[in-house]
Write a protein that holds these residues in place. Structure first.
Motif, PDB file in Angstrom:
ATOM      1  N   PHE A 192      32.886  32.220 -44.437  1.00  0.00           N
ATOM      2  CA  PHE A 192      32.041  31.380 -44.344  1.00  0.00           C
ATOM      3  C   PHE A 192      31.995  29.866 -46.115  1.00  0.00           C
ATOM      4  O   PHE A 192      32.056  30.939 -46.580  1.00  0.00           O
ATOM      5  CB  PHE A 192      30.004  31.866 -44.766  1.00  0.00           C
ATOM      6  CG  PHE A 192      29.781  32.814 -45.299  1.00  0.00           C
ATOM      7  CD1 PHE A 192      29.380  32.506 -46.280  1.00  0.00           C
ATOM      8  CD2 PHE A 192      29.893  34.075 -44.181  1.00  0.00           C
ATOM      9  CE1 PHE A 192      28.874  33.599 -47.039  1.00  0.00           C
ATOM     10  CE2 PHE A 192      29.619  35.406 -45.220  1.00  0.00           C
ATOM     11  CZ  PHE A 192      29.231  34.870 -46.990  1.00  0.00           C
ATOM     12  N   VAL A 194      29.457  28.476 -48.660  1.00  0.00           N
ATOM     13  CA  VAL A 194      27.721  28.347 -49.279  1.00  0.00           C
ATOM     14  C   VAL A 194      27.717  27.243 -49.433  1.00  0.00           C
ATOM     15  O   VAL A 194      28.274  27.246 -51.069  1.00  0.00           O
ATOM     16  CB  VAL A 194      27.246  29.643 -50.098  1.00  0.00           C
ATOM     17  CG1 VAL A 194      26.002  29.763 -50.368  1.00  0.00           C
ATOM     18  CG2 VAL A 194      27.699  30.808 -49.146  1.00  0.00           C
ATOM     19  N   LEU A 228      31.927  37.261 -52.525  1.00  0.00           N
ATOM     20  CA  LEU A 228      31.849  35.237 -53.063  1.00  0.00           C
ATOM     21  C   LEU A 228      31.812  35.255 -54.051  1.00  0.00           C
ATOM     22  O   LEU A 228      32.257  35.691 -54.864  1.00  0.00           O
ATOM     23  CB  LEU A 228      29.627  35.289 -53.279  1.00  0.00           C
ATOM     24  CG  LEU A 228      28.867  35.666 -52.483  1.00  0.00           C
ATOM     25  CD1 LEU A 228      27.489  35.448 -52.575  1.00  0.00           C
ATOM     26  CD2 LEU A 228      28.538  34.316 -51.318  1.00  0.00           C
ATOM     27  N   SER A 240      22.990  32.435 -60.628  1.00  0.00           N
ATOM     28  CA  SER A 240      23.257  34.470 -59.731  1.00  0.00           C
ATOM     29  C   SER A 240      21.921  34.947 -60.559  1.00  0.00           C
ATOM     30  O   SER A 240      21.935  35.498 -61.569  1.00  0.00           O
ATOM     31  CB  SER A 240      24.634  34.411 -59.595  1.00  0.00           C
ATOM     32  OG  SER A 240      25.231  33.701 -58.884  1.00  0.00           O
ATOM     33  N   HIS A 354      21.370  40.324 -53.444  1.00  0.00           N
ATOM     34  CA  HIS A 354      21.180  39.030 -54.622  1.00  0.00           C
ATOM     35  C   HIS A 354      20.568  37.826 -54.138  1.00  0.00           C
ATOM     36  O   HIS A 354      19.867  37.963 -53.629  1.00  0.00           O
ATOM     37  CB  HIS A 354      22.945  38.366 -54.221  1.00  0.00           C
ATOM     38  CG  HIS A 354      23.092  38.247 -52.902  1.00  0.00           C
ATOM     39  ND1 HIS A 354      22.909  38.843 -51.430  1.00  0.00           N
ATOM     40  CD2 HIS A 354      23.264  36.808 -52.270  1.00  0.00           C
ATOM     41  CE1 HIS A 354      22.919  38.588 -50.243  1.00  0.00           C
ATOM     42  NE2 HIS A 354      23.787  37.407 -50.442  1.00  0.00           N
ATOM     43  N   ARG A 356      19.937  33.822 -56.155  1.00  0.00           N
ATOM     44  CA  ARG A 356      20.215  32.006 -57.039  1.00  0.00           C
ATOM     45  C   ARG A 356      18.780  31.022 -57.127  1.00  0.00           C
ATOM     46  O   ARG A 356      17.793  31.016 -56.043  1.00  0.00           O
ATOM     47  CB  ARG A 356      21.428  30.915 -56.259  1.00  0.00           C
ATOM     48  CG  ARG A 356      20.917  30.841 -55.244  1.00  0.00           C
ATOM     49  CD  ARG A 356      21.754  29.833 -54.386  1.00  0.00           C
ATOM     50  NE  ARG A 356      20.938  29.166 -54.214  1.00  0.00           N
ATOM     51  CZ  ARG A 356      21.215  28.686 -52.289  1.00  0.00           C
ATOM     52  NH1 ARG A 356      22.372  29.126 -52.335  1.00  0.00           N
ATOM     53  NH2 ARG A 356      21.212  27.494 -51.658  1.00  0.00           N
ATOM     54  N   ARG A 366      28.327  22.316 -55.211  1.00  0.00           N
ATOM     55  CA  ARG A 366      28.033  23.803 -55.954  1.00  0.00           C
ATOM     56  C   ARG A 366      28.882  24.262 -54.425  1.00  0.00           C
ATOM     57  O   ARG A 366      28.418  23.517 -53.700  1.00  0.00           O
ATOM     58  CB  ARG A 366      27.081  24.391 -56.007  1.00  0.00           C
ATOM     59  CG  ARG A 366      26.524  26.495 -55.893  1.00  0.00           C
ATOM     60  CD  ARG A 366      25.220  26.118 -56.674  1.00  0.00           C
ATOM     61  NE  ARG A 366      25.146  28.049 -56.941  1.00  0.00           N
ATOM     62  CZ  ARG A 366      24.814  28.630 -55.860  1.00  0.00           C
ATOM     63  NH1 ARG A 366      25.422  28.266 -54.594  1.00  0.00           N
ATOM     64  NH2 ARG A 366      25.075  30.188 -56.959  1.00  0.00           N
ATOM     65  N   LEU A 368      30.763  27.942 -53.342  1.00  0.00           N
ATOM     66  CA  LEU A 368      31.172  29.193 -52.888  1.00  0.00           C
ATOM     67  C   LEU A 368      31.848  29.349 -51.654  1.00  0.00           C
ATOM     68  O   LEU A 368      31.057  28.624 -50.533  1.00  0.00           O
ATOM     69  CB  LEU A 368      29.946  30.182 -53.453  1.00  0.00           C
ATOM     70  CG  LEU A 368      28.921  29.913 -54.151  1.00  0.00           C
ATOM     71  CD1 LEU A 368      28.041  31.496 -54.164  1.00  0.00           C
ATOM     72  CD2 LEU A 368      29.488  29.812 -55.447  1.00  0.00           C
TER      73      LEU A 368
HETATM   74  O1  LIG Z   1      24.524  30.447 -53.634  1.00  0.00           O
HETATM   75  C1  LIG Z   1      24.779  31.293 -53.999  1.00  0.00           C
HETATM   76  O2  LIG Z   1      24.579  32.215 -55.021  1.00  0.00           O
HETATM   77  C2  LIG Z   1      24.110  33.093 -52.924  1.00  0.00           C
HETATM   78  C3  LIG Z   1      24.362  32.933 -51.584  1.00  0.00           C
HETATM   79  C4  LIG Z   1      23.660  33.959 -50.741  1.00  0.00           C
HETATM   80  O3  LIG Z   1      23.019  34.511 -51.258  1.00  0.00           O
HETATM   81  C5  LIG Z   1      24.237  34.103 -49.540  1.00  0.00           C
HETATM   82  O4  LIG Z   1      25.349  33.620 -49.019  1.00  0.00           O
HETATM   83  O5  LIG Z   1      23.647  34.892 -48.801  1.00  0.00           O
END
Ligand SMILES: O=C(O)CCC(=O)C(=O)O
Ligand SMILES: C[N+](C)(C)CCCC[C@H](N)C(=O)O
Length: 387
Positions: A192, A194, A228, A240, A354, A356, A366, A368
């Motif tokens: 995926f 992000v 990630l 993060s 986790h 952010r 941005r 990921l």
């Molecule tokens: O954007 C981020 O740093 C974390 C994304 C996130 O929490 C997720 O993909 O579940």
């Protein structure tokens, strides 16, 4: 003994040698030179015979079927065994039907019934306060087994590890994942992106801040390991943070045992819905193992569903949830960092939360890329690296 070594766990034979063997009814007692004594039921010994008839010569998987062996039709004692002999390094058993089983003494030493079997895997260890995660360079990870072992060991032990200085290439996360095991697919796909998109189906695909959470607690089996990989991160914000759910649960148990009890005993609903999905499960926030230690945390504020509890349990549940949440927010328990392009975090999604900070998409990009892996594949990877 090569065939026995194939499925021996751990390294090398022990220094101790076999000193005596005696039979008591349906068991043999083995004594080793270092004083260790082990009781081995005859049925266990027959079941673990490693000859080519009892284990497939190529796969080494068990062929012998205890239930179909006439040897056990009369379970009246020690008459299954015709004779045995041993020397310092081996035990040879001749069964009533003439079948011969030969065991390496070191192999038996490591497997004395009732004794914990040695494992190659590190024990998950709760973070101390002000914990600093391990870093491994992408070059070390790619080049050799040492970097990979350090990476996998830290991930299994701490539930979090950081890979540094990788290439800023799309799909590098997929290549890394697939060098370990198949990517675990979910309703968000196998891999995926992000980033903030126009019609998001979940909070990660916006620019808002994400409170500490675990992914997909609305699945019966949430993904184990999350990767990630940061490709771009020059927007303002987007830092993060991570927190150890097991350490937080232990703190809660110490400070507020009642809250710990409520969160581990109360099943609540988690649910995700979009155009094509409605995935829901009822589970506790804290799942405990047989010894009462945290095995899994499910914590995700935005997909927690309607709290449907009897009214007299609602306040207590909210009090407990807020107490855990407060612990998770304590700065001394959190790891905070800004992911750099080419950096990848890997964490145990069923243990480590986790989150952010919000970012401002007008100030930069941005992006990921992420995926998930099964813990089985990570453990397998480390065992294979240790061969
Ligand atoms: O954007 C981020 O740093 C974390 C994304 C996130 O929490 C997720 O993909 O579940
Ligand atoms: C990152 N990715 C979008 C794949 C998953 C995010 C899942 C987070 C949360 N369980 C939810 O369903 O909203």
């Amino acid at each position: 003994m090569a065939e026995l070594r194939r499925y021996r766990q751990g390294s090398g034979a022990p220094a101790a040698t076999l000193e005596s063997v005696t039979q008591q009814a349906r068991r043999l007692t083995l004594n080793w030179s270092d004083g260790r004594a082990g009781q081995f039921p005859l049925m266990w010994l027959r079941d673990h015979c490693a000859c080519d008839q009892c284990r497939h010569p190529l796969t080494r998987e068990r062929l012998y079927k205890l239930l179909d062996d006439p040897l056990w039709e009369r379970l009246d004692g020690g008459d299954a065994l015709a004779s045995f002999e041993f020397d310092a390094s081996a035990l040879t058993l001749t069964w009533r039907d003439g079948h011969v089983s030969r065991f390496d003494a070191g192999w038996l030493y490591q497997r004395c019934p009732g004794q914990e079997l040695a494992t190659l895997l590190p024990t998950p260890t709760p973070w101390p306060t002000h914990f600093t995660p391990s870093h491994v360079s992408h070059a070390d990870f790619i080049d050799g087994s040492d970097g990979r072992s350090r990476w996998a060991t830290a991930l299994l032990r701490d539930g979090l590890v950081i890979l540094d200085q990788g290439p800023c290439e799309l799909e590098e996360v997929s290549r890394i994942a697939e060098s370990i095991g198949p990517m675990r697919s979910t309703n968000f796909g196998a891999r995926f992106d992000v980033r903030s998109v126009p019609n998001p189906n979940n909070a990660a695909y916006t620019a808002i801040g994400l409170e500490l959470h675990t992914d997909l607690p609305n699945w019966r089996q949430p993904p184990d390991i999350q990767l990630l990989y940061c490709l771009e991160n020059d927007a303002e914000g987007g830092e993060s943070s991570f927190a150890d759910g097991f350490a937080a649960a232990e703190t809660l148990r110490a400070e507020n045992p009642e809250a710990f009890r409520v969160l581990s005993e109360t099943l609540i609903d988690f649910r995700f819905q979009d155009d094509g999905h409605d995935i829901a499960v009822r589970e506790p926030v804290l799942d405990l193992d047989e010894s009462g230690n945290p095995r899994e945390i499910r914590f995700n504020n935005w997909i927690r569903d309607t709290l449907s509890l009897p009214p007299d349990r609602i306040e207590a549940w909210y009090d407990a949830y807020r107490a855990l949440w407060q612990i998770l927010r304590r700065p001394e328990g959190r790891v905070e960092l800004t992911l750099e392009p080419g950096q990848m975090v890997a964490f145990d999604n069923r243990r480590v939360l986790h989150g952010r900070n919000a970012f401002d998409p007008n100030t930069g990009k941005r992006h990921l890329q992420g995926t998930y892996l099964d813990l089985d594949m990570l453990q397998s990877h480390l065992r294979v690296l240790s061969r």
